[in-house]
Design an enzyme around this catalytic site. Structure first.
Site, short mmCIF file in Angstrom:
data_model
loop_
_atom_site.label_atom_id
_atom_site.label_comp_id
_atom_site.label_asym_id
_atom_site.label_seq_id
_atom_site.Cartn_x
_atom_site.Cartn_y
_atom_site.Cartn_z
N GLU A 56 34.69 39.26 33.56
CA GLU A 56 34.10 38.14 34.30
C GLU A 56 32.60 37.92 34.06
O GLU A 56 31.83 37.80 35.02
CB GLU A 56 34.34 38.34 35.80
CG GLU A 56 35.81 38.47 36.15
CD GLU A 56 36.06 38.73 37.64
OE1 GLU A 56 35.10 38.97 38.37
OE2 GLU A 56 37.23 38.70 38.03
N GLU A 107 46.46 39.77 35.13
CA GLU A 107 46.44 39.90 36.60
C GLU A 107 47.23 38.75 37.22
O GLU A 107 46.77 38.11 38.17
CB GLU A 107 44.99 39.88 37.11
CG GLU A 107 44.10 40.93 36.46
CD GLU A 107 42.69 40.99 37.06
OE1 GLU A 107 42.47 40.42 38.14
OE2 GLU A 107 41.83 41.61 36.43
C1 GLA Z 1 39.47 40.46 39.71
C2 GLA Z 1 39.41 41.85 39.12
C3 GLA Z 1 40.50 42.73 39.64
C4 GLA Z 1 40.69 42.58 41.12
C5 GLA Z 1 40.89 41.15 41.47
C6 GLA Z 1 41.09 41.00 42.95
O1 GLA Z 1 40.40 39.68 39.13
O2 GLA Z 1 39.44 41.87 37.73
O3 GLA Z 1 40.17 44.04 39.36
O4 GLA Z 1 39.58 43.09 41.79
O5 GLA Z 1 39.74 40.45 41.08
O6 GLA Z 1 41.96 41.93 43.45
#
Ligand code: GLA
Length: 568
Positions: free
Chosen positions: A218, A327
């Site tokens: 990020e 994710e």
């Molecule tokens: C981001 C992070 C993850 C997690 C999510 C929320 O996507 O990469 O590690 O913390 O936020 O759970």
């Protein structure tokens, strides 16, 4: 910096000590050890894989993903999951790839308050990750097939969030000024080296399980694709040097076969995807850096656009060798409060199905390198979206959430069927409302999308019949652009029903280069409030036709799969 290096674990990898358990797949497939043992004690029994996929296995995500696109089936697990037998049963049955929810993040290794060693660098605490790895390793021991064994994605080395603020400041004191960028680089290098030494060093038991790392998470902002400024990494460096250097150090200390990823959310947003690709290009320009893959986090919602997803995957595939969805979850529909759960579940299943159909198409037809899909949690009850927070892609705490494939009692949802038995999903019949009158501005509008064409549909009715205004955003004007409305006035849902239909061509209406607008009137006698009409809309753009409800495009033959339009 001394004392860190690849030698120790290289020695281990080459020594044959772990030869018997070298079973890298896909991301790790470059290593198939052939070094001959040089002493008698090096000789290990070869692992014998005597299992085969059983009928029961064929109903699992890991089997289906392997068959469909040769990809990992991943799940995120927190440490707490290991004391929940049912949850782990689910994890071990369906998945062969695990990301730790928090246990490999900087805040876990570094701790909330600094513990500094004699060398002046933080002493890291790996105990939580090690205890999870130990349990996964024990499970792996029990597997009869290589494909059932669990590999781990290391998540994450460099991130603005979940990294203690003291790490960035002089004397490790959060109230002191930030350190200089050169001091920060030393800290970063030491941190990455310690992590790699721990997991891949001579004494490590688990190095062969961890086959990829999110090196940076990020770093790009959502608005213009530049670096995000609300980050202590950025505040110290003020440019992308920390991102590039993270990949230099990860490359320096990680084994060559371990894949190095950049990971981010809002990953299908074209502006952000462009920014991420520019950043990846900068990383690649440094001859000491290595980046292998792009992690598309995939925190999506019900407005997920297949078109944007495919464009983004193509973009990433032009700059990296590997792409993973890392994710994945889906936020519920706007305003969902838990009523009409069946409808919400089915809607969600179709969004997941659209995404998965697209993954299969991109891999099989376009040969794009998507190597895994990881879900951000096993089940709805344990999803991070159940509590509101300020992290990107998060929930606002207002609507009820049901983002995953298994419900809070660990039961399979239609979303699970979308991956494993898509043919069993019932056709989804959507419902829209037409209000009484002639004023389109008071209509209850709904949206549909075909490829990149977006259509807003505004239906109203009166004694004379149905009127529908369609606002079409389509900037690739062509002679074939058109819209057709289908109405089954009796909502009879059958083949050969009496159907009313009307088509408007773009060339016949007010059109600008980026959009056009059409009003279609369908006279119908004896309409009255609370009556339901069978209703569908087909849009053609660039020779591709898509529908609001009947995706099979059988509208001319049968009204069975039309949506429902309720007169209000
Ligand atoms: C981001 C992070 C993850 C997690 C999510 C929320 O996507 O990469 O590690 O913390 O936020 O759970």
């Amino acid at each position: 910096m001394t004392g860190y290096g690849k030698k120790s674990y290289i020695h281990k990898i080459l020594s044959g000590v772990i030869l018997g358990s070298m079973f890298f797949m896909m991301g790790c497939s470059s290593v198939q050890e052939t070094t001959l043992p040089n002493t008698e004690t090096d000789i290990q029994e070869e692992t014998v894989w005597n299992g085969v996929w059983t009928e029961e296995d064929k109903e699992t995500l890991r089997y289906v993903f392997e068959q469909d696109f040769d990809g990992y089936a991943g799940v995120c697990l927190p440490e707490a999951a290991f004391s929940d037998e049912q949850r782990m049963e689910l994890a071990y049955r369906h998945f062969n790839y695990v990301t730790m929810e928090n246990e490999m993040k900087p805040e876990t290794f570094l701790g909330h308050s600094p513990k500094i060693g004699e060398d002046g660098y933080p002493v890291l605490d790996f105990s939580k990750a090690d205890s999870m790895l130990e349990k996964l390793a024990q499970y792996n021991e029990s597997c009869d097939m290589e494909e059932k064994q669990i590999r781990v994605r290391g998540h994450v080395l460099v991130w603005h969030s979940q990294t203690p603020e003291w790490f960035f400041h002089e004397n490790y004191d959060p109230s002191a000024p930030y350190v200089t960028s050169s001091v920060m680089l030393e800290r970063m290098e030491n941190y990455i080296a310690q992590v790699m030494e721990h997991f891949y060093g001579e004494d490590s038991k688990y190095g062969d399980m961890i086959c990829a790392w999110d090196v940076v998470n990020e770093a790009v902002n959502d608005t213009d694709g530049m670096l995000r400024a609300d980050s202590s990494w950025f505040r110290v460096f003020k440019n992308e040097r920390f991102v590039v250097k993270a990949f230099v150090y990860a490359n320096r200390y990680a084994p060559d076969e371990v894949k190095l990823f950049y990971n981010d959310y809002n990953d299908t947003n074209p502006t952000k995807a462009g920014g991420i690709c520019r950043l990846i290009d900068k990383i690649k320009k440094d001859p000491d850096a290595r980046i292998d893959g792009m992690g598309m986090q995939g925190h999506h919602d019900m407005n997920f656009s297949v078109y944007d997803f495919e464009e983004a995957v193509r973009k990433y595939a032009s700059v990296v060798d590997e792409i993973q969805i890392t994710e994945l979850d889906l936020k519920s529909s706007e305003g969902y409060r838990g009523e009409n759960q069946d409808e919400e579940y089915l809607k969600q299943a179709y969004v997941y199905k659209a995404l998965y159909d697209s993954v299969k198409k991109l891999v099989k037809e376009e040969h794009l390198p998507i190597t895994g899909i990881t879900f951000w949690g096993t089940d709805d009850g344990n999803s991070w979206l159940q509590s509101a927070n300020s992290v990107g892609g998060s929930a606002d705490g207002k609507r009820q959430q049901c983002p995953l494939l298994f419900d809070a009692s660990y039961g399979e949802k239609p979303a699970f069927d979308a991956f494993v038995r898509p043919q069993s999903l019932p056709v989804r019949i959507q419902t829209a409302t037409a209000v009484f009158g002639t004023d389109f501005s008071s209509a209850k509008a709904f949206d549909m999308q075909v490829e990149k064409t977006k259509v807003q549909v505004q239906p109203v009715w009166n004694e004379e019949g149905l009127s529908v205004r369609l606002l079409v955003v389509d900037n690739s004007e062509s002679d074939a652009d058109q819209i057709t409305i289908y109405v089954d006035p009796q909502d009879s849902r059958k083949a050969g029903a009496q159907i009313l239909t009307a088509t408007v061509k773009r060339s016949e209406v007010k059109s600008k280069p980026t959009r056009y607008e059409a009003v279609i009137q369908i006279p119908i006698e004896q309409l009255q409030a609370s009556r339901t009409l069978g209703f569908d809309v087909c849009v053609t753009d660039n020779g591709v036709t898509g529908a609001w409800n009947d995706a099979e495009l059988m509208q001319e033959k049968t009204s069975e799969n039309y949506g429902k339009l309720i007169l209000e």
